[in-house]
Structure formats: structure tokens, C-alpha cells
Design a protein around this motif. Structure first.
Motif, PDB file in Angstrom:
ATOM      1  N   ARG A   3      -9.825  -4.375   0.303  1.00  0.00           N
ATOM      2  CA  ARG A   3      -9.318  -5.715  -0.002  1.00  0.00           C
ATOM      3  C   ARG A   3      -8.797  -5.807  -1.440  1.00  0.00           C
ATOM      4  O   ARG A   3      -8.190  -6.805  -1.808  1.00  0.00           O
ATOM      5  CB  ARG A   3     -10.442  -6.744   0.173  1.00  0.00           C
ATOM      6  CG  ARG A   3     -10.991  -6.831   1.574  1.00  0.00           C
ATOM      7  CD  ARG A   3     -12.205  -7.736   1.614  1.00  0.00           C
ATOM      8  NE  ARG A   3     -11.862  -9.125   1.362  1.00  0.00           N
ATOM      9  CZ  ARG A   3     -12.757 -10.095   1.203  1.00  0.00           C
ATOM     10  NH1 ARG A   3     -14.050  -9.801   1.244  1.00  0.00           N
ATOM     11  NH2 ARG A   3     -12.374 -11.340   0.992  1.00  0.00           N
ATOM     12  N   ASN A  56      -7.067 -11.695  16.081  1.00  0.00           N
ATOM     13  CA  ASN A  56      -8.049 -10.605  16.055  1.00  0.00           C
ATOM     14  C   ASN A  56      -8.403 -10.111  17.458  1.00  0.00           C
ATOM     15  O   ASN A  56      -8.665  -8.923  17.651  1.00  0.00           O
ATOM     16  CB  ASN A  56      -9.312 -11.058  15.321  1.00  0.00           C
ATOM     17  CG  ASN A  56      -9.055 -11.285  13.849  1.00  0.00           C
ATOM     18  OD1 ASN A  56      -8.186 -10.661  13.254  1.00  0.00           O
ATOM     19  ND2 ASN A  56      -9.809 -12.192  13.243  1.00  0.00           N
ATOM     20  N   SER A  96      -3.899 -15.686   2.503  1.00  0.00           N
ATOM     21  CA  SER A  96      -2.588 -15.080   2.683  1.00  0.00           C
ATOM     22  C   SER A  96      -1.761 -15.238   1.419  1.00  0.00           C
ATOM     23  O   SER A  96      -2.042 -16.105   0.578  1.00  0.00           O
ATOM     24  CB  SER A  96      -1.866 -15.702   3.878  1.00  0.00           C
ATOM     25  OG  SER A  96      -1.753 -17.096   3.724  1.00  0.00           O
ATOM     26  N   GLN A 120      -2.679 -13.796  12.289  1.00  0.00           N
ATOM     27  CA  GLN A 120      -3.300 -12.680  12.985  1.00  0.00           C
ATOM     28  C   GLN A 120      -4.062 -13.178  14.201  1.00  0.00           C
ATOM     29  O   GLN A 120      -4.602 -14.281  14.187  1.00  0.00           O
ATOM     30  CB  GLN A 120      -4.243 -11.920  12.055  1.00  0.00           C
ATOM     31  CG  GLN A 120      -5.290 -12.804  11.369  1.00  0.00           C
ATOM     32  CD  GLN A 120      -6.198 -12.027  10.435  1.00  0.00           C
ATOM     33  OE1 GLN A 120      -6.459 -10.847  10.636  1.00  0.00           O
ATOM     34  NE2 GLN A 120      -6.681 -12.675   9.405  1.00  0.00           N
ATOM     35  N   THR A 128      -7.716  -9.828   5.829  1.00  0.00           N
ATOM     36  CA  THR A 128      -8.220 -10.042   7.183  1.00  0.00           C
ATOM     37  C   THR A 128      -9.709 -10.384   7.212  1.00  0.00           C
ATOM     38  O   THR A 128     -10.211 -10.829   8.234  1.00  0.00           O
ATOM     39  CB  THR A 128      -7.953  -8.814   8.056  1.00  0.00           C
ATOM     40  OG1 THR A 128      -8.630  -7.692   7.479  1.00  0.00           O
ATOM     41  CG2 THR A 128      -6.476  -8.512   8.163  1.00  0.00           C
ATOM     42  N   ALA A 146      -1.306  -1.572   6.834  1.00  0.00           N
ATOM     43  CA  ALA A 146      -2.720  -1.932   6.808  1.00  0.00           C
ATOM     44  C   ALA A 146      -3.480  -1.018   5.846  1.00  0.00           C
ATOM     45  O   ALA A 146      -3.058   0.104   5.576  1.00  0.00           O
ATOM     46  CB  ALA A 146      -3.318  -1.817   8.208  1.00  0.00           C
ATOM     47  N   LEU A 179      -0.857  -8.604  14.420  1.00  0.00           N
ATOM     48  CA  LEU A 179      -0.404  -9.349  13.246  1.00  0.00           C
ATOM     49  C   LEU A 179       0.989  -9.882  13.546  1.00  0.00           C
ATOM     50  O   LEU A 179       1.798  -9.196  14.169  1.00  0.00           O
ATOM     51  CB  LEU A 179      -0.368  -8.428  12.032  1.00  0.00           C
ATOM     52  CG  LEU A 179      -0.006  -9.045  10.686  1.00  0.00           C
ATOM     53  CD1 LEU A 179      -1.178  -9.882  10.161  1.00  0.00           C
ATOM     54  CD2 LEU A 179       0.357  -7.957   9.677  1.00  0.00           C
ATOM     55  N   ASN A 205      -5.774  -7.747  18.254  1.00  0.00           N
ATOM     56  CA  ASN A 205      -5.468  -6.768  17.196  1.00  0.00           C
ATOM     57  C   ASN A 205      -3.989  -6.806  16.834  1.00  0.00           C
ATOM     58  O   ASN A 205      -3.326  -5.766  16.710  1.00  0.00           O
ATOM     59  CB  ASN A 205      -5.851  -5.349  17.638  1.00  0.00           C
ATOM     60  CG  ASN A 205      -7.345  -5.128  17.619  1.00  0.00           C
ATOM     61  OD1 ASN A 205      -8.067  -5.744  16.832  1.00  0.00           O
ATOM     62  ND2 ASN A 205      -7.832  -4.264  18.483  1.00  0.00           N
ATOM     63  N   CYS A 251      -7.085  -5.510   4.983  1.00  0.00           N
ATOM     64  CA  CYS A 251      -5.903  -6.128   4.395  1.00  0.00           C
ATOM     65  C   CYS A 251      -4.685  -5.646   5.166  1.00  0.00           C
ATOM     66  O   CYS A 251      -4.564  -4.450   5.457  1.00  0.00           O
ATOM     67  CB  CYS A 251      -5.801  -5.742   2.919  1.00  0.00           C
ATOM     68  SG  CYS A 251      -4.320  -6.277   2.066  1.00  0.00           S
TER      69      CYS A 251
END
Length: 126
Positions: A102, A74, A58, A72, A53, A98, A79, A77, A33
């Protein structure tokens, strides 16, 4: 450990746009998250936008819905927070955060986050 570094802040006039970036490094595979928070002088830290994530959902604060978009990358890496139609009330230090859980990710509760960046200043003039 996870390290987060924000960039992209600056000064803009009302109605303008900015895109903030948050580059993550370290044990980012454990992150579930992420969120953007802001803190104006003499005010508490508030959640602006968050993303699960893992699931991809969102969430946004009512004050920024329709103006801000969290996303994001990935592979990088990273955001992002795309901010449009900015107004002086958006002036604040913006932080990336971060966490590994979750749980309640969509609620954007600052105390639930494990890792924080150093912040990037956004100033909107009228």
C-alpha cells in the motif's frame, strides 16, 4: 502470481463514455493497491486512477478528475474505470496494474507496481 486482463476499450467520439474492466486471477488476496495507467504514442506511462484496495481510498490524475471514476468489485476480482466526457487527449493504451504494498499507493508510480495487464486501446476522435 497475479494475472490481469483488461477489456472495454474502443473508439468513441469526443464527449462519449467508456467503461474499462480489469479481471484479476491468481493470488489476488495479496493485492493491496491497484491502478489504471495510460500511455500515448511517444509519451511515458502515466497514472490515471488508483485505489487502495484495503482502505478504499482512491486517487486521480488532475487531467481526469471529475470525468473518470475507479471502482472495484471484490466478489468478481474486477477493477473498473468509468470514463466520461472523453476528449482526444485521452487517446492511449490503458493498462491495469496491481501491487502487494500500500506504500505510496495514491502516488500511482508505475515502477512500484508488480503486475500488469496487456492493455486495451482507447481512441477518442474529435
Amino acid at each position: 502470481q497475479v494475472q490481469l486482463v483488461e477489456s472495454g476499450g474502443g473508439s468513441v467520439q469526443a464527449g462519449g463514455s467508456l467503461r474499462l474492466s480489469c479481471a484479476g486471477s491468481g493470488s489476488t488476496d495479496n493485492i493491496a493497491c491497484m491502478g489504471w495507467f495510460r500511455q500515448a504514442p511517444s509519451k511515458g506511462r502515466e497514472g490515471v486512477a488508483g485505489v487502495d484496495t484495503v482502505g478504499g481510498s482512491s486517487s486521480y490524475a488532475d487531467s481526469v478528475k471529475g470525468r473518470f471514476t475507479i471502482s472495484q468489485d471484490n466478489a468478481k476480482n474486477t477493477l473498473y474505470l468509468q470514463m466520461s466526457n472523453l476528449n482526444p487527449e485521452d487517446t492511449a493504451m490503458y493498462y491495469c496494474a496491481a501491487r502487494t504494498s500500500r506504500y505510496l499507493c495514491g502516488r500511482m508510480v508505475p515502477t512500484l507496481y508488480d503486475y500488469w495487464g496487456q492493455g486495451t486501446q482507447v481512441t477518442v476522435s474529435s
